[in-house]
Design a protein around this motif. Sequence first.
Motif, PDB file in Angstrom:
ATOM      1  N   ARG A 153       0.813  -1.214   0.000  1.00 47.98           N
ATOM      2  CA  ARG A 153       0.000   0.000   0.000  1.00 47.98           C
ATOM      3  C   ARG A 153       0.848   1.267   0.000  1.00 47.98           C
ATOM      4  O   ARG A 153       0.315   2.357  -0.176  1.00 47.98           O
ATOM      5  N   GLN A 154       2.154   1.128   0.182  1.00 45.68           N
ATOM      6  CA  GLN A 154       3.043   2.287   0.166  1.00 45.68           C
ATOM      7  C   GLN A 154       3.200   2.767  -1.276  1.00 45.68           C
ATOM      8  O   GLN A 154       3.818   2.111  -2.101  1.00 45.68           O
ATOM      9  N   SER A 155       2.631   3.924  -1.552  1.00 43.57           N
ATOM     10  CA  SER A 155       2.595   4.420  -2.925  1.00 43.57           C
ATOM     11  C   SER A 155       3.975   4.866  -3.391  1.00 43.57           C
ATOM     12  O   SER A 155       4.728   5.476  -2.647  1.00 43.57           O
ATOM     13  N   GLY A 156       4.280   4.554  -4.635  1.00 47.54           N
ATOM     14  CA  GLY A 156       5.526   5.007  -5.238  1.00 47.54           C
ATOM     15  C   GLY A 156       6.690   4.091  -4.956  1.00 47.54           C
ATOM     16  O   GLY A 156       7.319   3.558  -5.881  1.00 47.54           O
ATOM     17  N   THR A 157       7.035   3.890  -3.686  1.00 51.16           N
ATOM     18  CA  THR A 157       8.194   3.076  -3.354  1.00 51.16           C
ATOM     19  C   THR A 157       8.001   1.613  -3.760  1.00 51.16           C
ATOM     20  O   THR A 157       8.961   0.950  -4.174  1.00 51.16           O
ATOM     21  N   THR A 158       6.769   1.112  -3.681  1.00 48.69           N
ATOM     22  CA  THR A 158       6.515  -0.275  -4.069  1.00 48.69           C
ATOM     23  C   THR A 158       6.760  -0.469  -5.556  1.00 48.69           C
ATOM     24  O   THR A 158       7.395  -1.452  -5.977  1.00 48.69           O
ATOM     25  N   GLU A 159       6.281   0.466  -6.368  1.00 47.29           N
ATOM     26  CA  GLU A 159       6.500   0.381  -7.812  1.00 47.29           C
ATOM     27  C   GLU A 159       7.994   0.377  -8.141  1.00 47.29           C
ATOM     28  O   GLU A 159       8.463  -0.433  -8.954  1.00 47.29           O
ATOM     29  N   GLN A 160       8.725   1.288  -7.511  1.00 46.24           N
ATOM     30  CA  GLN A 160      10.167   1.372  -7.783  1.00 46.24           C
ATOM     31  C   GLN A 160      10.864   0.076  -7.413  1.00 46.24           C
ATOM     32  O   GLN A 160      11.721  -0.421  -8.159  1.00 46.24           O
ATOM     33  N   ARG A 161      10.505  -0.482  -6.271  1.00 46.30           N
ATOM     34  CA  ARG A 161      11.149  -1.708  -5.815  1.00 46.30           C
ATOM     35  C   ARG A 161      10.834  -2.884  -6.754  1.00 46.30           C
ATOM     36  O   ARG A 161      11.708  -3.680  -7.081  1.00 46.30           O
ATOM     37  N   MET A 162       9.594  -2.987  -7.190  1.00 46.89           N
ATOM     38  CA  MET A 162       9.202  -4.106  -8.043  1.00 46.89           C
ATOM     39  C   MET A 162       9.839  -4.043  -9.426  1.00 46.89           C
ATOM     40  O   MET A 162      10.141  -5.071 -10.033  1.00 46.89           O
ATOM     41  N   LEU A 163      10.039  -2.821  -9.947  1.00 47.57           N
ATOM     42  CA  LEU A 163      10.534  -2.671 -11.320  1.00 47.57           C
ATOM     43  C   LEU A 163      12.041  -2.476 -11.405  1.00 47.57           C
ATOM     44  O   LEU A 163      12.597  -2.456 -12.506  1.00 47.57           O
ATOM     45  N   ALA A 164      12.720  -2.315 -10.272  1.00 48.94           N
ATOM     46  CA  ALA A 164      14.168  -2.106 -10.285  1.00 48.94           C
ATOM     47  C   ALA A 164      14.894  -3.336 -10.833  1.00 48.94           C
ATOM     48  O   ALA A 164      14.401  -4.467 -10.747  1.00 48.94           O
ATOM     49  N   ASN A 165      16.064  -3.096 -11.405  1.00 49.55           N
ATOM     50  CA  ASN A 165      16.920  -4.188 -11.917  1.00 49.55           C
ATOM     51  C   ASN A 165      16.165  -5.098 -12.874  1.00 49.55           C
ATOM     52  O   ASN A 165      16.076  -6.313 -12.675  1.00 49.55           O
ATOM     53  N   ASN A 166      15.570  -4.488 -13.892  1.00 51.20           N
ATOM     54  CA  ASN A 166      14.824  -5.247 -14.904  1.00 51.20           C
ATOM     55  C   ASN A 166      13.678  -6.021 -14.274  1.00 51.20           C
ATOM     56  O   ASN A 166      13.428  -7.189 -14.594  1.00 51.20           O
ATOM     57  N   ALA A 167      12.987  -5.367 -13.339  1.00 52.93           N
ATOM     58  CA  ALA A 167      11.802  -5.936 -12.678  1.00 52.93           C
ATOM     59  C   ALA A 167      12.114  -7.247 -11.969  1.00 52.93           C
ATOM     60  O   ALA A 167      11.310  -8.182 -11.948  1.00 52.93           O
ATOM     61  N   GLU A 168      13.280  -7.305 -11.335  1.00 47.12           N
ATOM     62  CA  GLU A 168      13.705  -8.539 -10.666  1.00 47.12           C
ATOM     63  C   GLU A 168      12.710  -8.990  -9.604  1.00 47.12           C
ATOM     64  O   GLU A 168      12.344 -10.178  -9.534  1.00 47.12           O
ATOM     65  N   ALA A 169      12.249  -8.069  -8.756  1.00 49.33           N
ATOM     66  CA  ALA A 169      11.325  -8.443  -7.677  1.00 49.33           C
ATOM     67  C   ALA A 169       9.984  -8.903  -8.243  1.00 49.33           C
ATOM     68  O   ALA A 169       9.368  -9.853  -7.734  1.00 49.33           O
ATOM     69  N   LEU A 170       9.525  -8.244  -9.288  1.00 49.50           N
ATOM     70  CA  LEU A 170       8.269  -8.650  -9.923  1.00 49.50           C
ATOM     71  C   LEU A 170       8.399 -10.046 -10.519  1.00 49.50           C
ATOM     72  O   LEU A 170       7.514 -10.891 -10.350  1.00 49.50           O
ATOM     73  N   ARG A 171       9.505 -10.305 -11.177  1.00 46.32           N
ATOM     74  CA  ARG A 171       9.718 -11.619 -11.788  1.00 46.32           C
ATOM     75  C   ARG A 171       9.751 -12.741 -10.740  1.00 46.32           C
ATOM     76  O   ARG A 171       9.256 -13.844 -10.983  1.00 46.32           O
ATOM     77  N   ARG A 172      10.338 -12.450  -9.582  1.00 49.73           N
ATOM     78  CA  ARG A 172      10.434 -13.483  -8.539  1.00 49.73           C
ATOM     79  C   ARG A 172       9.068 -13.903  -8.008  1.00 49.73           C
ATOM     80  O   ARG A 172       8.909 -15.016  -7.519  1.00 49.73           O
ATOM     81  N   MET A 173       8.097 -13.018  -8.093  1.00 49.78           N
ATOM     82  CA  MET A 173       6.768 -13.341  -7.565  1.00 49.78           C
ATOM     83  C   MET A 173       6.172 -14.590  -8.205  1.00 49.78           C
ATOM     84  O   MET A 173       5.406 -15.312  -7.576  1.00 49.78           O
ATOM     85  N   TYR A 174       6.498 -14.824  -9.461  1.00 51.13           N
ATOM     86  CA  TYR A 174       5.889 -15.941 -10.185  1.00 51.13           C
ATOM     87  C   TYR A 174       6.509 -17.285  -9.802  1.00 51.13           C
ATOM     88  O   TYR A 174       6.044 -18.324 -10.301  1.00 51.13           O
ATOM     89  N   GLU A 175       7.536 -17.270  -8.938  1.00 50.89           N
ATOM     90  CA  GLU A 175       8.127 -18.488  -8.364  1.00 50.89           C
ATOM     91  C   GLU A 175       8.587 -19.491  -9.423  1.00 50.89           C
ATOM     92  O   GLU A 175       8.632 -20.696  -9.167  1.00 50.89           O
ATOM     93  N   TRP A 176       8.893 -19.005 -10.613  1.00 47.76           N
ATOM     94  CA  TRP A 176       9.346 -19.855 -11.712  1.00 47.76           C
ATOM     95  C   TRP A 176       8.324 -20.944 -12.054  1.00 47.76           C
ATOM     96  O   TRP A 176       8.669 -22.014 -12.555  1.00 47.76           O
ATOM     97  N   LYS A 177       7.051 -20.659 -11.790  1.00 49.33           N
ATOM     98  CA  LYS A 177       5.972 -21.602 -12.090  1.00 49.33           C
ATOM     99  C   LYS A 177       5.131 -21.140 -13.290  1.00 49.33           C
ATOM    100  O   LYS A 177       4.295 -21.896 -13.787  1.00 49.33           O
TER     101      LYS A 177
END
Length: 277
Positions: A153-177
Amino acid sequence: MTEHLSIPTPAGSFDAIAAGPTDGRPILLLHGFPEAAIEWEHQVAALGRAGFRAVAPDQRGYSPGVRPVDVAEYGLDQLAGDVVAIADALGWQRFDLVGHDWGGAVAWWTADRHPERLRSLAVVSTPHPGALGEAIRTDEDQAMRSQYMRDWRQSGTTEQRMLANNAEALRRMYEWKVPPSRVEEYVRRLSEPGALTAALNWYRAGRPSDRIGTVSVPVLYIWSTEDVAFGSTAALDTENWVTGPYEFQMLEDVTHWVPEEVPETLTALLLEYLHTR
């Protein structure tokens, strides 16, 4: 063979994939976060081949044509309202509804708000919101699993964290499944200006106007044992929030990403269930 639709509603036009005869029994499928309608591509195609008219929309914030700026426009009342508006635009008086993850939450709320519109409900992963709320309050394990909802729910910082380093954090969410090509498509879409903020606004919009009650429509609930977001406490309590016919299916050794991790298994369960309703 899936087709692409643009569904006009008072809120804007929803992009969607669809399959099956236009006069087939209607079924609407709602995707979760951080995904899109294409998470249902396998199921939509199979349902279409079975004679259903299956439609999966990119929901509010995911469809560029329905991406309001105001966080308050992403509340569950609006999201459930979109389901009815889409059905109205398609000319569907009654329809079967399927949801996964956030789409499952919207499906539960639609069943609570508009039971007369649903022939049946099938929810994948997401417990009834009443069961989930109770588990968060009373079960330490579920409270820990749900901490991410508060963090995001933290606006702005969550987007930056998820998309940093070629969206590394976002990619990890899918657990390689989730298939890599599908992950690339999700990352591409959510990297577009405003897209990830719109998707996260579902978490930021606040509570609905009132509490959800028990659900009276027929329900199939499918939960997987390795789901990182939803533990067994809420999953097993969900039946206590359904007053109509209820079926529970547990998938062993499957993670949260059921529609794409075990597409054939899920499709078979849905078809078997729909043929009994």
